[in-house]
Design a protein around this motif. Structure first.
Motif, PDB file in Angstrom:
ATOM      1  N   ALA A   5      -2.995 -14.628  27.960  1.00  0.00           N
ATOM      2  CA  ALA A   5      -3.357 -13.730  29.057  1.00  0.00           C
ATOM      3  C   ALA A   5      -2.244 -12.785  29.458  1.00  0.00           C
ATOM      4  N   GLU A   6      -0.994 -13.125  29.118  1.00  0.00           N
ATOM      5  CA  GLU A   6       0.153 -12.338  29.562  1.00  0.00           C
ATOM      6  C   GLU A   6       0.803 -11.592  28.402  1.00  0.00           C
ATOM      7  N   PHE A   7       1.228 -10.370  28.674  1.00  0.00           N
ATOM      8  CA  PHE A   7       2.024  -9.608  27.708  1.00  0.00           C
ATOM      9  C   PHE A   7       3.304 -10.363  27.391  1.00  0.00           C
ATOM     10  N   SER A   8       3.719 -10.350  26.120  1.00  0.00           N
ATOM     11  CA  SER A   8       4.920 -11.085  25.720  1.00  0.00           C
ATOM     12  C   SER A   8       5.623 -10.371  24.577  1.00  0.00           C
ATOM     13  N   ALA A   9       6.745 -10.939  24.175  1.00  0.00           N
ATOM     14  CA  ALA A   9       7.491 -10.378  23.052  1.00  0.00           C
ATOM     15  C   ALA A   9       6.720 -10.457  21.745  1.00  0.00           C
ATOM     16  N   ALA A  10       5.730 -11.350  21.659  1.00  0.00           N
ATOM     17  CA  ALA A  10       4.894 -11.392  20.459  1.00  0.00           C
ATOM     18  C   ALA A  10       4.126 -10.083  20.293  1.00  0.00           C
ATOM     19  N   ASP A  11       3.724  -9.476  21.397  1.00  0.00           N
ATOM     20  CA  ASP A  11       3.026  -8.200  21.331  1.00  0.00           C
ATOM     21  C   ASP A  11       3.961  -7.084  20.867  1.00  0.00           C
ATOM     22  N   ILE A  12       5.195  -7.149  21.305  1.00  0.00           N
ATOM     23  CA  ILE A  12       6.187  -6.179  20.829  1.00  0.00           C
ATOM     24  C   ILE A  12       6.361  -6.320  19.319  1.00  0.00           C
ATOM     25  N   GLN A  13       6.451  -7.543  18.847  1.00  0.00           N
ATOM     26  CA  GLN A  13       6.631  -7.786  17.424  1.00  0.00           C
ATOM     27  C   GLN A  13       5.410  -7.333  16.618  1.00  0.00           C
ATOM     28  N   MET A  14       4.226  -7.533  17.160  1.00  0.00           N
ATOM     29  CA  MET A  14       3.001  -7.162  16.441  1.00  0.00           C
ATOM     30  C   MET A  14       2.745  -5.661  16.460  1.00  0.00           C
ATOM     31  N   SER A  15       3.447  -4.924  17.300  1.00  0.00           N
ATOM     32  CA  SER A  15       3.169  -3.494  17.419  1.00  0.00           C
ATOM     33  C   SER A  15       3.409  -2.744  16.115  1.00  0.00           C
ATOM     34  N   PHE A  16       4.466  -3.080  15.392  1.00  0.00           N
ATOM     35  CA  PHE A  16       4.826  -2.284  14.218  1.00  0.00           C
ATOM     36  C   PHE A  16       3.773  -2.355  13.111  1.00  0.00           C
ATOM     37  N   PRO A  17       3.314  -3.558  12.695  1.00  0.00           N
ATOM     38  CA  PRO A  17       2.276  -3.557  11.655  1.00  0.00           C
ATOM     39  C   PRO A  17       0.988  -2.873  12.102  1.00  0.00           C
ATOM     40  N   LEU A  18       0.643  -2.971  13.371  1.00  0.00           N
ATOM     41  CA  LEU A  18      -0.580  -2.314  13.826  1.00  0.00           C
ATOM     42  C   LEU A  18      -0.400  -0.798  13.892  1.00  0.00           C
ATOM     43  N   GLU A  19       0.772  -0.333  14.275  1.00  0.00           N
ATOM     44  CA  GLU A  19       1.032   1.104  14.232  1.00  0.00           C
ATOM     45  C   GLU A  19       1.040   1.603  12.784  1.00  0.00           C
ATOM     46  N   ALA A  20       1.595   0.809  11.875  1.00  0.00           N
ATOM     47  CA  ALA A  20       1.589   1.186  10.461  1.00  0.00           C
ATOM     48  C   ALA A  20       0.164   1.231   9.924  1.00  0.00           C
ATOM     49  N   ALA A  21      -0.661   0.265  10.332  1.00  0.00           N
ATOM     50  CA  ALA A  21      -2.054   0.250   9.887  1.00  0.00           C
ATOM     51  C   ALA A  21      -2.812   1.452  10.426  1.00  0.00           C
ATOM     52  N   ALA A  22      -2.537   1.831  11.668  1.00  0.00           N
ATOM     53  CA  ALA A  22      -3.199   3.001  12.251  1.00  0.00           C
ATOM     54  C   ALA A  22      -2.742   4.288  11.567  1.00  0.00           C
ATOM     55  N   ALA A  23      -1.485   4.324  11.139  1.00  0.00           N
ATOM     56  CA  ALA A  23      -0.937   5.536  10.524  1.00  0.00           C
ATOM     57  C   ALA A  23      -1.382   5.721   9.080  1.00  0.00           C
ATOM     58  N   ARG A  24      -1.567   4.610   8.334  1.00  0.00           N
ATOM     59  CA  ARG A  24      -1.810   4.786   6.904  1.00  0.00           C
ATOM     60  C   ARG A  24      -2.698   3.737   6.259  1.00  0.00           C
ATOM     61  N   ALA A  25      -3.382   2.914   7.048  1.00  0.00           N
ATOM     62  CA  ALA A  25      -4.189   1.862   6.414  1.00  0.00           C
ATOM     63  C   ALA A  25      -5.557   1.690   7.055  1.00  0.00           C
ATOM     64  N   GLY A  26      -6.047   2.713   7.737  1.00  0.00           N
ATOM     65  CA  GLY A  26      -7.437   2.709   8.150  1.00  0.00           C
ATOM     66  C   GLY A  26      -7.774   2.048   9.468  1.00  0.00           C
ATOM     67  N   LYS A  34       0.828  -1.206   0.000  1.00  0.00           N
ATOM     68  CA  LYS A  34       0.000   0.000   0.000  1.00  0.00           C
ATOM     69  C   LYS A  34       0.864   1.257   0.000  1.00  0.00           C
ATOM     70  N   LEU A  35       1.927   1.252   0.800  1.00  0.00           N
ATOM     71  CA  LEU A  35       2.822   2.398   0.828  1.00  0.00           C
ATOM     72  C   LEU A  35       3.405   2.661  -0.562  1.00  0.00           C
ATOM     73  N   VAL A  36       3.857   1.594  -1.232  1.00  0.00           N
ATOM     74  CA  VAL A  36       4.452   1.741  -2.563  1.00  0.00           C
ATOM     75  C   VAL A  36       3.438   2.283  -3.561  1.00  0.00           C
ATOM     76  N   PHE A  37       2.239   1.696  -3.586  1.00  0.00           N
ATOM     77  CA  PHE A  37       1.257   2.112  -4.585  1.00  0.00           C
ATOM     78  C   PHE A  37       0.635   3.468  -4.257  1.00  0.00           C
ATOM     79  N   ASP A  38       0.587   3.841  -2.992  1.00  0.00           N
ATOM     80  CA  ASP A  38       0.192   5.207  -2.652  1.00  0.00           C
ATOM     81  C   ASP A  38       1.165   6.207  -3.266  1.00  0.00           C
ATOM     82  N   ARG A  39       2.459   5.867  -3.216  1.00  0.00           N
ATOM     83  CA  ARG A  39       3.470   6.765  -3.783  1.00  0.00           C
ATOM     84  C   ARG A  39       3.395   6.785  -5.304  1.00  0.00           C
ATOM     85  N   VAL A  40       3.112   5.634  -5.905  1.00  0.00           N
ATOM     86  CA  VAL A  40       2.933   5.603  -7.356  1.00  0.00           C
ATOM     87  C   VAL A  40       1.783   6.528  -7.758  1.00  0.00           C
TER      88      VAL A  40
END
Length: 223
Positions: free
Chosen positions: A167-188, A112-118
């Motif tokens: 039930a517990e916070f883990s490193a998987a949540d840290i890893q998932m943060s970036f795509p969700l932040e990217a989605a919030a910033a530019r993908a609705g 999406k980022l690439v085609f938005d720029r196109v």
């Protein structure tokens, strides 16, 4: 000493956050994106041949790729923290989302980022209508439906447990943060998905996350 080769506004922010959650000492070597291409500078190739971030060095060991860095740090320094016990359903979910973040979630977001720029970049007048039409077609027929499906899936996953591995916070949540932040910033990603927006609110409120932002510097994905 762990050294984080930190590129501004990049996945390496997650590495800083993980290190803060683990309470580890580390140093930061900073790199800035090229303002025109938004690519990492060539100096990063001196650390890793692909010249990308994140990369860490730890007493002569070089580790690249976000998921590999997370696994390395949790295995070497975690002492059982931020990872569920082996052989459990939570551990299987942990492994899945650790790899889902880059293996599945980021692909349509990057497209999406690439085609938005196109669609918006300057082009000769006789080319621009064609480029815009192609970009809109690809986004409408493939990229946006993929993002929509993934966000729906993730919203439903967080309806079953507060964190991605259980039930517990883990490193998987840290890893998932970036795509969700990217989605919030530019993908609705917005308040129409309350579980995901609450996830972002909760991680941003964590003291270790805030310390990582202070040390890493401005992080445009939060805007």
């Amino acid at each position: 000493m762990i050294v984080v080769h930190h590129l501004n506004n990049s996945r390496s922010q997650r590495v800083l956050w993980l290190l803060e959650e683990l309470g580890l000492e580390y140093e930061i070597v900073r790199y800035q994106r090229d303002p025109k291409t938004m690519l990492a500078p060539p100096e990063l190739r001196a650390i890793h041949p692909l010249g990308k971030s994140p990369v860490i060095t730890d007493d002569g060991v070089v580790v690249a790729e976000s998921g590999a860095i997370v696994e390395y740090l949790v295995e070497k320094y975690g002492a059982g923290r931020l990872v569920p016990p082996a052989g459990t359903a939570e551990r299987r979910r942990w492994t899945y989302f650790l790899h889902f973040a880059e293996g599945s979630a980021m692909a349509p977001l990057l497209m999406k980022l690439v085609f938005d720029r196109v669609e918006t970049s300057p082009a000769p007048f006789f080319v621009k209508p064609i480029a815009k039409a192609i970009a809109r077609k690809v986004k409408g027929s493939y990229i946006e439906p993929q993002i929509e499906a993934q966000l729906t899936y993730l919203e439903n996953e967080l309806a079953t447990s507060p964190w991605f591995a259980g039930a517990e916070f883990s490193a998987a949540d840290i890893q998932m943060s970036f795509p969700l932040e990217a989605a919030a910033a530019r993908a609705g990603l917005d308040a129409s998905r309350p579980k995901l927006t609450d996830f972002l609110r909760r991680i941003h409120a964590r003291p270790a996350f805030q310390r990582a932002i202070e040390r890493g510097g401005p992080y445009e994905l939060l805007k």
